[in-house]
Design an enzyme around this catalytic site. Sequence first.
Site, mmCIF file in Angstrom:
data_model
loop_
_atom_site.group_PDB
_atom_site.id
_atom_site.type_symbol
_atom_site.label_atom_id
_atom_site.label_comp_id
_atom_site.label_asym_id
_atom_site.label_seq_id
_atom_site.Cartn_x
_atom_site.Cartn_y
_atom_site.Cartn_z
ATOM 1 N N GLU A 59 0.808 -1.226 0.000
ATOM 2 C CA GLU A 59 0.000 0.000 0.000
ATOM 3 C C GLU A 59 0.842 1.277 0.000
ATOM 4 O O GLU A 59 0.710 2.122 0.894
ATOM 5 C CB GLU A 59 -0.968 -0.012 1.184
ATOM 6 C CG GLU A 59 -1.940 -1.168 1.121
ATOM 7 C CD GLU A 59 -2.895 -1.222 2.306
ATOM 8 O OE1 GLU A 59 -2.910 -0.283 3.117
ATOM 9 O OE2 GLU A 59 -3.636 -2.217 2.409
ATOM 10 N N GLU B 137 -5.985 -10.472 -1.856
ATOM 11 C CA GLU B 137 -6.800 -10.388 -0.634
ATOM 12 C C GLU B 137 -8.286 -10.335 -0.971
ATOM 13 O O GLU B 137 -9.038 -9.562 -0.388
ATOM 14 C CB GLU B 137 -6.405 -9.144 0.180
ATOM 15 C CG GLU B 137 -4.956 -9.091 0.564
ATOM 16 C CD GLU B 137 -4.594 -7.884 1.414
ATOM 17 O OE1 GLU B 137 -5.512 -7.269 2.003
ATOM 18 O OE2 GLU B 137 -3.404 -7.544 1.486
#
Length: 557
Positions: free
Chosen positions: A348, A467
């Site tokens: 991220e 994910e």
Amino acid sequence: MNNKVLAQVALAIFTAFGLTVSSCKKDAVPLTNTPTDTVKNIATKPDTTGTLIGNAGAAFPNMGFAVLYGTMSSNPTYLAAVKREANYVTFGNELKNASIVKNDGSFDYTTADALLAICTNNGLNVFGHTLCWYSQQNAVYLNGLISALNKPVTGAPKPANLLSYGDFEAGAGSTFTGWTNLAGGTATGSFSAVADDNDGGSRAMQVTVNTPGANAYDIQSIGTAFSVTAGKTYQVSASIKSSGTGTVRMVMQNTGYQQTDLKTNPGWATYTWNVTINETSPILRFNFPDAGVYVIDNVTVVDPATGTYVAPTKAQTAAVIDTALKTFITTTVKRYKGKIKAWDVVNEPMSDGNGALRDSANYTIPAANTGNQFLWAHYLGRAFALKAFQYAKATDASALLFINEYNLEYNFKLDSLIGYVKELKAKGAQIDGIGTQMHINLQTTQASIDNEFVKLAATGLMVRVSELDVTMNSSKTASFSPTSAQLAAQAAMYKYVVQSYLKNVPKAQRFGITVWGLTDNESWLNIPSAPDYPLLFNQNLSKKAAYYGFLEALKGI
């Protein structure tokens, strides 16, 4: 309260109680339009033959789930289901910085080692997650490294010691004014005064631990309450020497509880704990969980903001943070070299809203998360990710190295990440693949899914769905219960993700797909104030329509 705030609150609650797989995604912005596909026969006659990994082999090599040590170690039925359906797992929390790094900078891999053993003993490969992230970091330790660089101005007044009797001079014999010393439970030990002190006085407190107790607090020294401002960071210091290597636990406890473990050695040393105290009248305690002889003196609690310091230069700060990053990555990758063969090296890196690099210019750490969020880019600039990949590569040249990001269903984030990957590779970073988290919902469009897979495939790198989950309660309704139509729509969404992945990503670039959890009850999205059912299995491990949607896509039905 917006989606981001709700998710952050949920994460805090569930992380505190160890009840959920923590996601790397904190907000999922709803998209428009619902998928138009239906799932063939799922509602009434699903194709139930085979398993996910059994049918994924021809499509992609790795089928995975996020798992947690607690469930994998205590629920044989759950473990059997993971083993039956997958060949890869990702640890939800156990390999993250905050799960390993202690407040004194020492590393504890006990839980990660135990979960790795369970997985490898059951034929499951492990994807390493994650080496460099802004969240779930031990920011207490990292910020303490920076605070320690502040040097007092020569001759300037020192900050006042808020703790009374920290020099152990008052008292007589083995008693110390302001301190209550206890030795009980299953422990044996004693307290005494010694002349070998470290503050220019005549007394220090010696603690002899003959037999450690079942609890660290069986032998403890309890100070006097002092006044602070709740929510403010204070610096606790103590001079300690021990007869050998040992442990002294500092505890801040009155109505609340905070602790750090100090690893001590022979010879005097000053140990510092930078702690954000959460109550107004705390009490400092010393606990002794290890056998040995410990001498303690010159205990202080100060408000660093009241001192006069020379701030470190930007280069000095960058150097100490760079060292911390390198140490964590090299130590972790070396420990699991040959056992964990693929890593999320950087997680991220891009901010929301404009897709810029996540740093202090475009992201403010919430007050509630000052202990677990740390912006590496603020100190190391755009090079932070380059350094992370270089350290991982240098430690294990054979490992596959990935960058991982969420909200790649949006072009602003997708294009920014791809641009950053190109920049890093041009500077020499080995990046083998890109992970797209895909925390999506029933409103995510097929066009956005196709678009991200097409653009990711165009990089020539491996593409991993890292994910995946499909939330149904996007409005965060407290009384939510899915309808049959919503369950069917969720199945259609899972099916389309798999279909699009197979259609738009060449086979040689497909690393595989990981679903972020096995059962709905363990999902980071399922919270008491807003129940959700985003995964493939119900709490009782029964397969949902979503499972069959996924399975049919693998079978090409």
